[in-house]
Motif scaffolding. Structure first.
Motif, short mmCIF file in Angstrom:
data_model
loop_
_atom_site.label_atom_id
_atom_site.label_comp_id
_atom_site.label_asym_id
_atom_site.label_seq_id
_atom_site.Cartn_x
_atom_site.Cartn_y
_atom_site.Cartn_z
N PHE A 1 0.89 -1.12 0.01
CA PHE A 1 -0.02 0.00 0.04
C PHE A 1 0.87 1.25 -0.02
N HIS A 2 2.23 1.22 0.58
CA HIS A 2 3.08 2.28 0.53
C HIS A 2 4.31 1.89 0.96
N SER A 3 5.35 2.34 0.22
CA SER A 3 6.76 2.39 0.80
C SER A 3 7.54 3.93 0.45
N THR A 4 8.11 4.23 1.56
CA THR A 4 8.64 5.37 1.40
C THR A 4 10.37 5.50 1.31
N VAL A 5 10.91 6.35 0.23
CA VAL A 5 12.25 6.20 0.19
C VAL A 5 12.65 7.91 0.51
N SER A 6 13.70 7.86 0.87
CA SER A 6 14.62 9.36 1.02
C SER A 6 14.77 9.87 -0.33
N PRO A 7 14.85 11.11 -0.55
CA PRO A 7 14.87 11.64 -1.99
C PRO A 7 16.57 11.54 -2.63
N TRP A 8 17.50 11.35 -1.61
CA TRP A 8 18.83 11.42 -2.07
C TRP A 8 19.51 10.03 -1.87
N VAL A 9 20.34 9.91 -3.20
CA VAL A 9 20.81 8.75 -3.60
C VAL A 9 22.38 8.91 -3.20
N VAL A 10 22.89 8.18 -2.19
CA VAL A 10 24.30 8.50 -1.84
C VAL A 10 25.03 7.34 -2.47
N THR A 11 26.04 7.68 -3.38
CA THR A 11 26.57 6.92 -4.03
C THR A 11 27.53 5.90 -3.43
N MET A 12 28.01 4.85 -4.11
CA MET A 12 28.96 3.85 -3.41
C MET A 12 30.31 4.38 -3.23
N ASP A 13 30.67 5.43 -4.35
CA ASP A 13 31.89 6.12 -4.01
C ASP A 13 31.92 6.82 -2.95
N ALA A 14 30.88 7.79 -2.72
CA ALA A 14 30.74 8.58 -1.28
C ALA A 14 31.00 7.91 -0.11
N LEU A 15 30.61 6.63 -0.33
CA LEU A 15 30.57 5.84 0.92
C LEU A 15 31.75 4.85 1.08
N ALA A 16 32.74 4.89 0.08
CA ALA A 16 33.92 4.32 0.12
C ALA A 16 34.61 4.31 1.73
N PRO A 17 34.86 5.45 2.50
CA PRO A 17 35.64 5.25 3.49
C PRO A 17 34.88 4.61 4.39
N PHE A 18 33.55 4.37 4.31
CA PHE A 18 32.77 3.76 5.48
C PHE A 18 32.43 2.25 5.37
N ARG A 19 33.26 1.73 4.19
CA ARG A 19 33.34 0.44 4.09
C ARG A 19 34.04 -0.48 5.21
N THR A 20 33.48 -1.57 5.64
CA THR A 20 34.03 -2.29 6.53
C THR A 20 33.72 -3.86 6.64
N ALA A 21 34.48 -4.73 7.16
CA ALA A 21 34.12 -6.02 7.01
C ALA A 21 32.89 -6.48 7.41
N GLN A 22 32.29 -7.42 6.77
CA GLN A 22 31.09 -7.97 7.03
C GLN A 22 31.23 -8.66 8.29
N PRO A 23 30.46 -8.63 9.20
CA PRO A 23 30.41 -9.28 10.75
C PRO A 23 30.66 -10.87 10.23
N ALA A 24 31.22 -11.36 11.27
CA ALA A 24 31.60 -12.76 10.96
C ALA A 24 30.43 -13.41 11.53
N ARG A 25 30.07 -14.60 10.66
CA ARG A 25 29.06 -15.59 11.23
C ARG A 25 29.18 -16.29 12.47
N ALA A 26 28.05 -16.50 12.99
CA ALA A 26 28.22 -17.24 14.33
C ALA A 26 29.01 -18.76 14.07
N GLU A 27 29.55 -19.25 14.91
CA GLU A 27 30.02 -20.42 15.11
C GLU A 27 29.11 -21.53 14.70
#
Length: 431
Positions: free
Chosen positions: A260-286
């Motif tokens: 019936f409705h989904s809302t998105v913010s208007p700004w698309v932050v590019t993957m290049d802008a986010l490059a400094p904030f990439r990090t390791a995927q958290p380890a899966r549980a044992e």
């Protein structure tokens, strides 16, 4: 993968008034969006401080792939994003140069407009929308209400679960959300289901992943190259109707409770802008299974997660009347994703499904381990059994008419400029 370059320099100076050190939109961000300015045509824009800069009208100030991409930003971002990551990176770099070198100011400044003069629109013409279920803590929390001994279904840790949503009812931040009607379970002692307005309307704190470059039908996207197909990320509130969903979701999953409705913010932050904030995927549980080879890439595991903070706030009609600020309900992180964005893309296309520019992929509700980071009222109110106290003296288990939900997101890290996604807003109204 996106790369860190001169556009991420935290010491870079921008000549646009008020842009320096802006909490969401400094020159190190340069997100993309669509806007109508002063009632004009829908144009692609970037956000710099409290101004928007029209892309097609400054295309002549750029060269090569950046110029072509800027000219494509008419009506939607689809054609721009379809050019792929190299063109978007070139556009970002040339925009950064135009906005940081004073000698460009005279030619660029006439194309800057106060953001208050811009009516923001959906950034993409959305052909398809798929909602995933990557938030494992949310999946466990919801599962415990129905399957306390075994909250996760057996497939969860093997396959990125998703379902096809409704693209036509995705709307940009700021509009009213009309309370949906639908069937609900028969009341105790009754044989027939009920029909009427939902009494258990909820939000879902998600992020939306936008597809850029697509793939041909029948041609899977390898996991090692899946990131190249992501144009950027926005905030997504995939509103959910818990009482309708409880009645309809078996055997085929959500339907009217989600379309019936989904809302998105208007700004698309590019993957290049986010490059400094990439990090390791958290380890899966044992003991958790390693994903099948088509979903596993060492580089993606090493830097495929994003250190993005998300938060959700509520403002009731009574709070606004009394002048109260919105009340924060929770705050969490995108690292709550059990599957990376690249794994979402690779799995979606693994059967040969063709993804197209402007397709929207939701992460699913992203809740953390602790109650302070849970991303829905169903979790925070223990499925409606524990009312949430608000500063106005009101309580909530689910949303009431007049309630406004505000979602925000940002990324910050020592030695980097903080960048943000803006806001994703919606007010519940009766039919």
């Amino acid at each position: 993968m996106s790369m860190i370059d001169f556009t991420h320099d935290p010491a870079a100076r921008c000549w646009v008034p008020g842009a320096q050190g802006h909490c969401d939109f400094p020159v190190q961000n340069l997100p993309l969006g669509m806007a109508s300015i002063d009632g004009g045509a829908s144009l692609g824009v970037t956000r710099i401080g409290d101004h928007v800069l029209s892309l097609p009208t400054i295309a002549g100030l750029m060269t090569g792939k950046a110029q072509e991409a800027a000219r494509d930003a008419m009506g939607s971002l689809n054609d721009l994003a379809a050019r792929g990551g190299d063109a978007m990176r070139d556009l970002r770099r040339q925009l950064f140069t135009l906005l940081t070198q004073e000698d460009h100011r005279e030619r660029v400044e006439p194309h800057l407009h106060p953001v208050a003069d811009a009516v923001m629109e959906l950034p993409f013409r959305i052909g398809d929308y798929t909602d995933f279920y990557t938030g494992i803590h949310h999946a466990e929390n919801i599962g415990r209400f129905f399957r306390p001994e075994n909250p996760l279904l057996p497939n969860y840790k093997h396959v990125p679960i998703g379902y096809h949503g409704r693209a036509s009812s995705v709307r940009v931040s700021g509009g009213d959300v009309i309370r949906p009607y639908g069937q609900t379970r028969p009341a105790e002692g009754e044989d027939m289901p009920g029909y009427g307005p939902s009494a258990r309307l909820d939000y879902e704190l998600e992020m939306g992943v936008w597809v850029g470059e697509g793939n041909a039908l029948g041609q899977p996207v390898p996991i090692a190259g899946a990131g190249r197909h992501i144009a950027g990320i926005s905030i997504l509130n995939d509103w959910s109707v818990r009482d309708l969903q409880a009645w309809e979701y078996q055997p085929l999953g959500p339907f009217l409770a989600k379309n019936f409705h989904s809302t998105v913010s208007p700004w698309v932050v590019t993957m290049d802008a986010l490059a400094p904030f990439r990090t390791a995927q958290p380890a899966r549980a044992e003991g958790d299974p390693k994903p099948l080879p088509y979903l596993w890439d060492d580089a993606d595991q090493g830097e495929g997660a994003l250190a993005v903070t998300m938060e959700v706030l509520i403002s009731t009609a009574a709070m606004r009347d009394a002048g109260h600020a919105p009340h924060r309900l929770s705050s969490g992180s995108m690292t709550a994703m059990y599957w990376t964005a690249a794994q979402m893309v690779a799995h979606h296309a693994s059967n040969g499904c063709d993804l197209n520019p402007g397709d929207l992929l939701g992460t699913g509700t992203l809740s953390g381990k602790n109650e302070t980071s849970w991303g829905s009222l169903m979790e925070l109110s223990a499925n409606g059994t524990k009312p949430i106290a608000l500063p106005s003296g009101e309580t909530r288990t689910f949303l009431e008419d007049g309630d406004e939900i505000v979602m925000r997101a940002f990324a910050e890290k020592e030695g980097c400029a903080r960048i943000g996604f803006g806001e994703c807003r919606g007010v519940i109204v009766g039919r």
